[in-house]
Design a protein around this motif. Structure first.
Motif, PDB file in Angstrom:
ATOM      1  N   LEU B  33       0.784  -1.208  -0.086  1.00 19.40           N
ATOM      2  CA  LEU B  33       0.034  -0.037   0.065  1.00 19.40           C
ATOM      3  C   LEU B  33       0.876   1.180   0.086  1.00 19.40           C
ATOM      4  O   LEU B  33       0.291   2.392  -0.477  1.00 19.40           O
ATOM      5  N   PHE B  36       1.233   3.350  -3.151  1.00 20.10           N
ATOM      6  CA  PHE B  36      -0.123   3.892  -3.514  1.00 20.10           C
ATOM      7  C   PHE B  36      -0.242   5.217  -2.624  1.00 20.10           C
ATOM      8  O   PHE B  36      -0.392   6.170  -3.150  1.00 20.10           O
ATOM      9  N   LEU B 212      -7.351  -6.720 -18.493  1.00 21.22           N
ATOM     10  CA  LEU B 212      -6.097  -6.680 -17.521  1.00 21.22           C
ATOM     11  C   LEU B 212      -4.909  -6.622 -18.556  1.00 21.22           C
ATOM     12  O   LEU B 212      -3.901  -5.465 -18.423  1.00 21.22           O
ATOM     13  N   ILE B 261      -4.496   5.567 -12.911  1.00 17.29           N
ATOM     14  CA  ILE B 261      -4.907   4.116 -12.417  1.00 17.29           C
ATOM     15  C   ILE B 261      -6.194   4.182 -11.671  1.00 17.29           C
ATOM     16  O   ILE B 261      -6.754   3.015 -11.385  1.00 17.29           O
ATOM     17  N   MET B 264      -9.224   1.840 -12.815  1.00 20.05           N
ATOM     18  CA  MET B 264      -9.191   0.499 -13.030  1.00 20.05           C
ATOM     19  C   MET B 264      -8.878  -0.181 -11.673  1.00 20.05           C
ATOM     20  O   MET B 264      -9.537  -1.185 -11.080  1.00 20.05           O
ATOM     21  N   LEU B 265      -8.329   0.752 -10.465  1.00 24.13           N
ATOM     22  CA  LEU B 265      -8.349   0.547  -9.316  1.00 24.13           C
ATOM     23  C   LEU B 265      -9.848   0.405  -8.707  1.00 24.13           C
ATOM     24  O   LEU B 265     -10.268  -0.704  -7.865  1.00 24.13           O
ATOM     25  N   PHE B 268     -11.667  -2.477 -10.133  1.00 24.81           N
ATOM     26  CA  PHE B 268     -11.059  -4.046  -9.386  1.00 24.81           C
ATOM     27  C   PHE B 268     -11.774  -4.024  -7.738  1.00 24.81           C
ATOM     28  O   PHE B 268     -12.252  -5.113  -7.498  1.00 24.81           O
ATOM     29  N   VAL B 269     -11.567  -3.087  -6.940  1.00 25.62           N
ATOM     30  CA  VAL B 269     -12.094  -3.063  -5.559  1.00 25.62           C
ATOM     31  C   VAL B 269     -13.562  -3.462  -5.682  1.00 25.62           C
ATOM     32  O   VAL B 269     -14.080  -4.298  -4.808  1.00 25.62           O
ATOM     33  N   GLN B 272     -13.863  -7.306  -7.107  1.00 21.22           N
ATOM     34  CA  GLN B 272     -12.708  -7.799  -6.938  1.00 21.22           C
ATOM     35  C   GLN B 272     -12.563  -9.606  -6.852  1.00 21.22           C
ATOM     36  O   GLN B 272     -11.739 -10.480  -7.324  1.00 21.22           O
ATOM     37  N   LYS B 273     -13.940  -9.937  -6.286  1.00 18.80           N
ATOM     38  CA  LYS B 273     -14.209 -11.296  -6.086  1.00 18.80           C
ATOM     39  C   LYS B 273     -14.180 -12.094  -7.673  1.00 18.80           C
ATOM     40  O   LYS B 273     -13.483 -12.978  -7.998  1.00 18.80           O
ATOM     41  N   VAL B 276     -10.376 -11.914  -9.013  1.00 14.98           N
ATOM     42  CA  VAL B 276      -9.698 -13.206  -8.420  1.00 14.98           C
ATOM     43  C   VAL B 276     -10.087 -14.528  -8.744  1.00 14.98           C
ATOM     44  O   VAL B 276      -9.219 -15.356  -9.193  1.00 14.98           O
ATOM     45  N   ILE B 279      -8.745 -14.699 -12.537  1.00 14.62           N
ATOM     46  CA  ILE B 279      -7.250 -14.978 -12.527  1.00 14.62           C
ATOM     47  C   ILE B 279      -6.920 -16.385 -12.264  1.00 14.62           C
ATOM     48  O   ILE B 279      -5.953 -17.068 -12.807  1.00 14.62           O
TER      49      ILE B 279
END
Lengths: 312, 286
Positions: B33, B36, B212, B261, B264-265, B268-269, B272-273, B276, B279
């Motif tokens: 972190l 960032f 991504l 950024i 996209m952050l 993603f947040v 996020q599930k 993940v 991926i």
């Protein structure tokens, strides 16, 4: 009447035709469905491989004029000090970044595979670098590494250490880039390893518990062997990625910085030759060379996997 | 009695272990972190605050001017738009073409399928830089240099997607299409009505994977497009660094990085599930 008999006599033949027709229509659909992918693949990937190999034997003039020169480019490559420096840099980067990166990812995956609270939060945080553009990551780290005003040297100063300019000092430049590479890859590898860990059936551990195995024994005789296919995959992907490193070097060192001698990787050298100097012939030679290296390293890994990867 | 104390001891030990695990994970999370946080803090500092020793951690007044000056230096609206278009086009191409081809390879026996599929595997094994020069020449010949379509070109087909979806479709039971055949469906209908809806999670995974990697792509946009307003966010940022290489006004650079950024952050947040899962799926199947 006559025609009816005729028709009857023809039935087997007709049926054969029918089957064939059904097959043909099936095949037709199949070809139609693979057509966009195969045409695209051929134009954008397969033919370019052949072209690049051809170009590697050519000198390139303006606008797609290529003249066959035989193995001149390869002779030039053999004598090119910068190329060998880039090759050794690429390997150095791979050795610095992959083993430690994979170990830390494995540690993170292992810790997140325990029954603790807040797993989702940790997972999300560890994954943040993956969703950030490498250009942005490189910029932030460049700033953290800054010799005079960087956070890292500031923290070190509390311990009485006078830190170097991490990404401008030739002795540290490559290590600094490797650190960023590790930092930004942990999340990705961790997720894949975590999925692998979760696929290990709990019954194995229960059996081991009954046998009174200690945690180390459990780890080395159950977890690692059962995780080894996933681990092997992560290592293959990481090594390939490291051998193709470009983004971080490009962003953190740039072209003017004299440290580039210490950080220039093969793909960076390829980029410079093919698109900056616009010597596409020699650029092709470099990338064919990298291709051979990657194939060789991957082949070695697949050969070595028999010793440690268990497939059940 | 003895048994109970043993249990309590074990619980204590477990609690200590858990605390240790948390400590290690928190150190890791802080390492992830801090860059960032430092980016955001620096982006709000004045030039003087950012470059004075001892360092100021928190800016005294929030200097939002850094954001306006970086937005003058880079046409962010174009960059957002181009990135969005590139990602969307690549996702659509990857999902449509790969699911069709993946289905055909997995479910239909046709002559030549093995050879064709081996070409898919070849693409996956070769380092992608080997395609770059010929792909550049294709864009050059099409007259697409310095345009938005040029950004999409290498992502027109996805060998990885074809492979991933082939694997998925192959694992489905044969009864599924038999039912379709009895009802007189054509292969196209079986694909569209029966198979595709089942592949939803694989398709989402492939979409995320494609997005991504398109988002992170740096070299291709730099090769084909020269104008700032034809670049993607990742490549635009790289140009920003070039512009400011001598000035090194890091506050402005950090503002630029953050503008690039945060979307996209945020995405993603929120998802996020799905990220993940995607991926993990693309990683373990690929």
């Amino acid at each position: 009447m006559g025609t009816a008999i005729k028709e009857q006599a023809c039935i087997p033949k007709k049926m054969r035709i029918k089957i064939k027709r059904a097959d043909i229509s099936k095949w037709g659909w199949a070809y139609l469905m693979v057509a966009p992918t195969m045409i695209g693949l051929f134009i954008l990937n397969i033919w370019p491989i052949i072209q690049t190999i051809y170009f590697s034997f050519c000198s390139s003039g303006d606008f797609g004029k290529y003249e066959w020169m035989g193995t001149d480019n390869y002779a030039r490559m053999a004598a090119d000090v910068t190329l060998w420096q880039s090759t050794s840099n690429t390997f150095l980067f791979t050795i610095l970044s992959v083993p430690l990166g994979v170990c830390l990812s494995l540690l993170a995956a292992q810790l997140l595979n325990t029954s603790i609270k807040g797993k989702t939060i940790y997972r999300t945080i560890y994954f943040l670098p993956i969703v950030s553009a490498p250009a942005a990551i490189a910029m932030v780290w460049k700033w953290l590494y800054n010799c005079d005003f960087g956070l890292i040297n500031y923290i070190l100063s509390f311990f009485g250490i006078d830190g170097p300019g991490w990404n401008t000092d030739p002795g540290y430049a490559m290590i600094s880039i490797a650190v960023v590479a590790i930092w930004s890859s942990i999340g990705y590898n961790m997720i894949i390893l975590l999925a692998g860990l979760q696929n290990i059936p709990k019954t194995y551990y229960e059996a081991a518990e009954i046998d009174g195995a200690n945690p180390f024994r459990k780890y080395f005789s159950i977890t690692l062997p059962l995780l080894s296919p996933t681990l092997f995959f992560v290592i293959i992907i990481s090594v390939m990625g490291a051998l193709k490193q470009f983004d971080l070097v490009y962003m953190m060192t740039g072209f003017k910085n004299p440290v580039i001698t210490q950080t220039r990787t093969l793909v960076h050298y390829f980029y410079t030759q093919a698109f900056d100097i616009s010597d596409k012939g020699y650029g092709s030679t470099i990338i064919v060379f990298l291709f051979i290296i990657i194939m060789f390293v991957t082949w070695l890994q697949f050969k070595g996997q028999r010793k440690w990867v268990h497939y059940n | 009695m003895n048994f109970q104390t043993m249990n309590i001891d074990k619980m204590k030990e477990e609690n200590i272990n858990k605390i240790l695990v948390h400590i290690v994970l928190i150190i890791g999370a802080a390492t992830m972190l801090i860059p960032f946080i430092w980016m955001i803090l620096t982006s709000l500092k004045s030039f003087h605050e950012a470059t004075s020793v001892p360092l100021t951690i928190f800016p005294k007044t929030l200097k939002f001017e850094n954001y306006s000056s970086v937005m003058e230096a880079l046409p962010f609206m174009y960059l957002y738009f181009n990135t969005l278009i590139m990602i969307a086009a690549r996702i659509v191409c990857a999902l449509v073409f790969s699911s069709m081809a993946g289905y055909a390879f997995a479910r239909i026996k046709f002559p030549g399928s093995k050879i064709l599929f081996s070409l898919v595997l070849v693409q996956m094994m070769v380092p992608s830089q080997i395609f770059l020069i010929p792909q550049y020449l294709i864009v050059l010949k099409l007259g697409w240099l310095d345009s938005i379509p040029a950004l999409v070109v290498p992502g027109f087909v996805s060998a990885f997607g074809t492979f991933l979806l082939m694997q998925f479709f192959k694992a489905l039971p044969a009864e599924l299409e038999e039912a379709g055949v009895i009802e007189g469906c054509s292969q196209w209908q079986i694909y569209g009505r029966i198979m595709l809806p089942l592949a939803k999670s694989s398709l989402i995974a492939l979409g995320i994977f494609t997005a991504l990697f398109a988002w992170k792509e740096l070299m291709w946009p730099l090769i084909v497009n020269m104008s700032l307003n034809k670049l993607t966010l990742a490549a635009g940022l790289a140009c920003l660094v070039g512009q400011y290489e001598d000035i090194t006004d890091f506050s402005v650079l950090m503002a630029g990085a953050f503008i690039a950024i945060w979307p996209m952050l945020l995405i993603f947040v929120i998802f996020q599930k799905k990220f993940v899962e995607g991926i993990a799926l693309t990683g373990t199947k690929g």
